[in-house]
Structure formats: structure tokens, C-alpha cells
Design a protein around this motif. Structure first.
Motif, PDB file in Angstrom:
ATOM      1  N   GLY A 184       1.004  -1.271   0.111  1.00 15.30           N
ATOM      2  CA  GLY A 184      -0.234   0.000   0.112  1.00 15.30           C
ATOM      3  C   GLY A 184       0.769   1.090  -0.001  1.00 15.30           C
ATOM      4  O   GLY A 184       0.538   2.284  -0.581  1.00 15.30           O
ATOM      5  N   LEU A 185       1.886   1.308   0.863  1.00 18.93           N
ATOM      6  CA  LEU A 185       2.643   2.463   0.913  1.00 18.93           C
ATOM      7  C   LEU A 185       3.323   2.842  -0.192  1.00 18.93           C
ATOM      8  O   LEU A 185       3.374   3.677  -0.867  1.00 18.93           O
ATOM      9  CB  LEU A 185       3.729   2.141   2.240  1.00 18.93           C
ATOM     10  N   ALA A 186       4.026   1.622  -1.107  1.00 27.83           N
ATOM     11  CA  ALA A 186       4.681   1.745  -2.298  1.00 27.83           C
ATOM     12  C   ALA A 186       3.937   2.238  -3.555  1.00 27.83           C
ATOM     13  O   ALA A 186       4.020   2.879  -4.419  1.00 27.83           O
ATOM     14  CB  ALA A 186       5.213   0.241  -2.588  1.00 27.83           C
ATOM     15  N   GLN A 187       2.499   1.761  -3.415  1.00 32.95           N
ATOM     16  CA  GLN A 187       1.668   2.038  -4.547  1.00 32.95           C
ATOM     17  C   GLN A 187       0.908   3.771  -4.252  1.00 32.95           C
ATOM     18  O   GLN A 187       1.080   4.323  -5.178  1.00 32.95           O
ATOM     19  CB  GLN A 187       0.246   1.229  -4.275  1.00 32.95           C
ATOM     20  N   ARG A 188       1.033   3.943  -3.004  1.00 29.53           N
ATOM     21  CA  ARG A 188       0.823   5.303  -2.953  1.00 29.53           C
ATOM     22  C   ARG A 188       1.938   6.251  -3.332  1.00 29.53           C
ATOM     23  O   ARG A 188       1.810   7.249  -3.854  1.00 29.53           O
ATOM     24  CB  ARG A 188       0.447   5.474  -1.261  1.00 29.53           C
TER      25      ARG A 188
ATOM     26  N   LYS B 239      11.821  -4.479   0.658  1.00 31.38           N
ATOM     27  CA  LYS B 239      12.617  -4.249  -0.185  1.00 31.38           C
ATOM     28  C   LYS B 239      12.035  -3.321  -1.202  1.00 31.38           C
ATOM     29  O   LYS B 239      12.465  -2.076  -1.484  1.00 31.38           O
ATOM     30  CB  LYS B 239      13.129  -5.453  -1.114  1.00 31.38           C
ATOM     31  N   VAL B 240      10.694  -3.659  -1.684  1.00 34.37           N
ATOM     32  CA  VAL B 240       9.926  -2.903  -2.409  1.00 34.37           C
ATOM     33  C   VAL B 240       9.764  -1.390  -1.847  1.00 34.37           C
ATOM     34  O   VAL B 240       9.710  -0.403  -2.628  1.00 34.37           O
ATOM     35  CB  VAL B 240       8.678  -3.454  -3.156  1.00 34.37           C
ATOM     36  N   SER B 241       9.194  -1.715  -0.745  1.00 35.60           N
ATOM     37  CA  SER B 241       8.756  -0.441  -0.097  1.00 35.60           C
ATOM     38  C   SER B 241       9.998   0.808   0.042  1.00 35.60           C
ATOM     39  O   SER B 241       9.750   2.000  -0.065  1.00 35.60           O
ATOM     40  CB  SER B 241       7.886  -0.513   1.089  1.00 35.60           C
ATOM     41  N   ARG B 242      11.225   0.200   0.308  1.00 32.95           N
ATOM     42  CA  ARG B 242      12.160   0.853   0.290  1.00 32.95           C
ATOM     43  C   ARG B 242      12.871   1.624  -0.968  1.00 32.95           C
ATOM     44  O   ARG B 242      13.143   2.659  -1.207  1.00 32.95           O
ATOM     45  CB  ARG B 242      13.316   0.545   1.212  1.00 32.95           C
ATOM     46  N   GLN B 243      12.946   0.631  -1.811  1.00 33.13           N
ATOM     47  CA  GLN B 243      13.322   0.929  -3.313  1.00 33.13           C
ATOM     48  C   GLN B 243      12.343   1.932  -3.728  1.00 33.13           C
ATOM     49  O   GLN B 243      12.699   3.107  -4.301  1.00 33.13           O
ATOM     50  CB  GLN B 243      13.332  -0.337  -4.096  1.00 33.13           C
TER      51      GLN B 243
END
Ligand SMILES: Cc1cc2nc3c(=O)[nH]c(=O)nc-3n(C[C@H](O)[C@H](O)[C@H](O)COP(=O)(O)OP(=O)(O)OC[C@H]3O[C@@H](n4cnc5c(N)ncnc54)[C@H](O)[C@@H]3O)c2cc1C
Length: 389
Positions: free
Chosen positions: A261-265, A334-338
Motif C-alpha cells: 500500500g505504501l509503495a503504491q501510494r 525491499k519494494v517499499s524502500r526501493q
């Protein structure tokens, strides 16, 4: 906007509900999450608002007042909450997994006394495993000694996420302790419900964290703490298995969903910004360098979403996808940090300013990294499975 989950028939109108929830998230929840972060306190209206939006009851079983959504139906809703972040994200994250321990092995009395009010958000619950002086799991030092019709708990927990203010951070806590011989390792560990007012139980605040502002995280102290024997969940010695199967696996998966959710936002914010920011006479979105960054962000998010969906289906089928949940947690980190690094790059300097939403979400991605276990520990879980055959 006054969103009430009771206005919708779940699941037929789930799509309708999700659309309304996204609108509610952008108009009401995002500004509240910013306010909580800046003022470091949670307004009283937050819990009823989140409860009335269905974010607590939706995944809980119908017979205990929930709406009984399957986990495959639930995760896209949790993804929306993940995009809001902070203490608002924590409420549905907590409720999506916390009810299962008592539901799976609790007595009817425990279900009546704790589960029913939990689903209605009348009682708030936490979970305590991590300790300051040892590793999590079979290395824990907290003990529970049976004496007549109660157990005596001694030990300390730390980094515990509260559900309310310091004066009363929760109504009860699921506490994991050795009640049998340590040589039994995992089979010596039991799980107890400890009421916030149990004699011998106290707590103190920890210093501020990078993100997750609003309520302080806690050190819990058990000093000859008296817990009635009827507060043991399930059998003595099954506490670690119970935690792993009913709480830690769905909770690790749910952290993966929070990361999604965070990465999508972050991606949405980066796209919006890239279309309006003009440098050297053109929007930055028209530059191939920026397009490549956006494409990589979207690809990683897509891969994570597929993993999340797979684990949801496995959980719904009654399987135990513990290894896959660790993969979701690790890949989600990894995804949310990248993606948050990439979003900051696309925003440029103003992205580091707290007037823009990515500054808060960027910090949030760094706490998700550590919640529910470090990458190394999840790597160990995954590789143990790989090497066991
Ligand atoms: C925001 C936040 C909320 C949290 N909420 C809760 C909560 O509500 N309840 C709760 O119980 N806990 C909670 N925690 C604690 C969290 O689950 C732990 O921090 C996490 O599991 C790591 O454990 P640790 O801090 O003891 O790290 P440590 O075990 O001290 O690990 C330190 C480093 O050593 C590595 N390491 C440790 N053991 C090994 C090993 N055997 N082999 C190889 N490497 C190893 C780790 O991977 C890590 O890199 C929370 C943490 C955070 C940050």
C-alpha cells in the motif's frame, strides 16, 4: 464524507466499498495521519472513524460480530490502509491477525470476554514476544510458573506496539512466556492473556521511533504478575506454535500488504508530481530517465501484489504459507524502500520537506523494515525450508 461499512453489502459490493474507501483515505485519513505524525498524539475520534469504516470488523468471523471477509477479499482493503500509513494503518493491520489466537484455541469464556469486545473495538489488544536481553522465539527469558489457580509471570518485553495512550495502552495483551522446562524449547512456551490491570504488571514508554508517532512504544514489566489460569490460551506448551500459525504468519503477510500500500501510494504521488514539475521547459515525466524509474517502481509493485494474492489464497484454503509470508515480508520491505527512494528522487529536494506526504511515508517504510522480524531472520526461515529436503 461519512463512510459506513454497514451501508454496503459485503462482498457483492466490495468494489463499491473499495472506491469509497480510497476517497475516504485521501480526504479524511491522510490528513489525520499527518496530524498524528506531527503532533505525536492520536485524536480520540480516530478509532471510531476507522471502526465505522469497517476496517476492524471486516476480516473478523461473523459469529463474533465481524463481517467474515475472506483474506483474499481483505488484502486489497488493507492495501488502501497501508497507503495511509502510520497509526491508522496499524489499526486494521492489528485487527486482521490479532483475533485469530483466541478464536483458534481460546475457550468460549475467553471468546466472550475478549474476542467479542475486540471485534467491536471496545477492547484493544497488543502482542508481546520481543525481549530486551535475548532473541525472539525459543531464546525468550520471560517465565510463567503455575501456582494453584493462577500463573506467576516474571520478565520483560520491549518494542511493544500499543493500541492507545500511555495511561492505558491496551486492555489486554497476548504474552508469550516459558511455562515448562526450557529444555523443551518451543514446546515449553505458552501464551497468556494479560489484562492491563493485572497485579504485578507495569509498563513504561520507549523513546521516539523514526515513524509510527502518536503513542509511545512500550517496555512491559512482569514482576510476580498474577494471571488467572483460565487466561492461558490453548494448551500449555503450544504458545509458540499458536503464535506462528495464527498470528505471526498472517501478520508478516499483512506487513507485506502494508509495504504494498505504501509503495503504491508513493508511485501515485511520484506520477502526479512528475506530470506537473517542469524543468528546462518540459515536465520531468517527459524525460526517459524519469520514465525508467517509474517503470521499475511499478514492476516491483506488481510482483509484490502477485505474491500477496498468492498467500491470501493459500491462507483462505487453510494452508500454512509461513515461508511465503516471510518472502512477502522481505520482498515487501525491499519494494517499499526501493520505491520510497525512487519517489524521493523524483520529488527532488522538496520531497524531504514535511509539507509533502512522501516525507512521512518515507520514514514509515523504514519502520516496516523491522516490524515482524528482520530480513536476516526471514532469510533464515526461507533457507531453512530450502535446505530441509
Ligand atoms: C515499529 C516496531 C514495532 C514493533 N512491535 C512489536 C510488538 O508489538 N510486539 C513484539 O513482540 N515485538 C515488536 N517489535 C519488535 C520486532 O519484532 C523486533 O525488533 C524484530 O523481530 C527484531 O528483533 P530484535 O529487535 O530483538 O533484533 P535482534 O534479535 O537483536 O537482531 C539484531 C540483528 O541481528 C540479527 N540476528 C539476530 N539473531 C540472529 C541469528 N540467529 N542469526 C543471524 N542473525 C541474527 C537480526 O537479523 C538483526 O539484523 C516491533 C519493532 C518495531 C521496530
Amino acid at each position: 464524507m461519512n463512510l459506513k461499512v454497514s451501508d454496503f453489502k459485503i462482498p457483492e459490493e466490495l468494489e463499491e466499498y473499495k472506491k469509497a474507501l480510497v476517497k475516504f483515505a485521501r480526504e479524511v485519513l491522510d490528513p489525520l495521519a499527518d496530524k498524528i505524525d506531527k503532533e505525536d498524539s492520536v485524536p480520540e475520534k480516530v478509532l471510531p472513524l476507522v471502526r465505522d469504516a469497517g476496517l476492524i470488523a471486516l476480516p473478523c468471523p461473523k459469529e463474533y460480530g465481524g463481517m467474515g471477509l475472506s483474506l483474499s477479499q481483505w488484502w486489497p482493503i488493507m492495501e488502501i490502509a497501508g497507503g495511509v500509513g502510520g497509526n491508522i494503518r496499524l489499526i486494521p493491520h492489528n485487527s486482521s491477525a490479532m483475533w485469530k489466537m483466541i478464536y483458534a484455541r481460546g475457550t468460549e469464556e475467553q471468546k466472550r470476554k475478549y474476542l467479542l469486545p475486540f471485534v467491536k473495538a471496545e477492547k484493544l489488544a497488543s502482542f508481546a514476544l520481543t525481549e530486551p536481553d535475548c532473541g525472539s522465539g525459543t531464546d525468550i527469558q520471560t517465565t510463567a510458573t503455575k501456582q494453584g489457580d493462577h500463573f506467576i509471570l516474571n520478565g520483560r518485553k520491549h518494542l511493544i506496539t500499543p493500541r492507545g495512550p500511555l495511561a492505558k495502552p491496551f486492555d489486554f495483551c497476548h504474552v508469550v512466556a516459558y511455562s515448562k522446562d526450557r529444555s523443551l524449547r518451543g514446546k515449553g512456551i505458552s501464551m497468556f492473556i494479560v489484562d492491563v490491570d493485572a497485579p504485578g504488571f507495569s509498563w513504561s514508554p520507549m523513546p521516539d521511533f523514526i515513524g509510527l508517532h502518536g503513542y509511545p512504544h512500550l517496555v512491559l514489566n512482569f514482576n510476580n504478575c498474577i494471571v488467572p489460569a483460565e487466561n492461558l490460551i490453548g494448551e500449555e506448551g503450544n504458545g509458540l506454535d499458536l503464535a506462528l500459525e495464527t498470528f505471526l504468519t498472517p501478520s508478516r503477510w499483512s506487513i507485506g500488504i502494508s509495504c504494498l500500500g505504501l509503495a503504491q501510494r508513493m508511485l501515485e504521488l511520484a506520477i502526479e508530481h512528475s506530470k506537473v514539475r517542469v524543468t528546462f521547459g518540459k515536465t520531468i515525466a517527459s524525460r526517459q530517465a524519469i520514465q525508467q524509474i517509474l517503470a521499475e517502481m511499478a514492476t516491483n509493485i506488481y510482483a509484490l501484489r502477485m505474491m500477496i494474492a498468492d498467500v491470501g489464497l493459500k491462507l483462505d484454503r487453510g494452508l500454512n504459507p509461513a515461508v511465503e509470508a516471510s518472502m512477502c515480508k522481505n520482498f515487501g520491505d525491499k519494494v517499499s524502500r526501493q520505491v520510497s527512494d525512487a519517489a524521493l528522487e523524483i520529488y527532488g529536494g522538496i520531497g524531504a520537506c514535511s509539507a509533502y506526504p512522501i516525507e512521512r511515508l518515507y520514514r514509515e517504510a523504514r519502520t516496516l523494515w523491522l516490524e515482524e522480524g528482520t530480513p536476516t531472520i526471514h532469510g533464515l526461515i526461507i533457507s531453512r525450508d530450502l535446505l530441509s529436503s
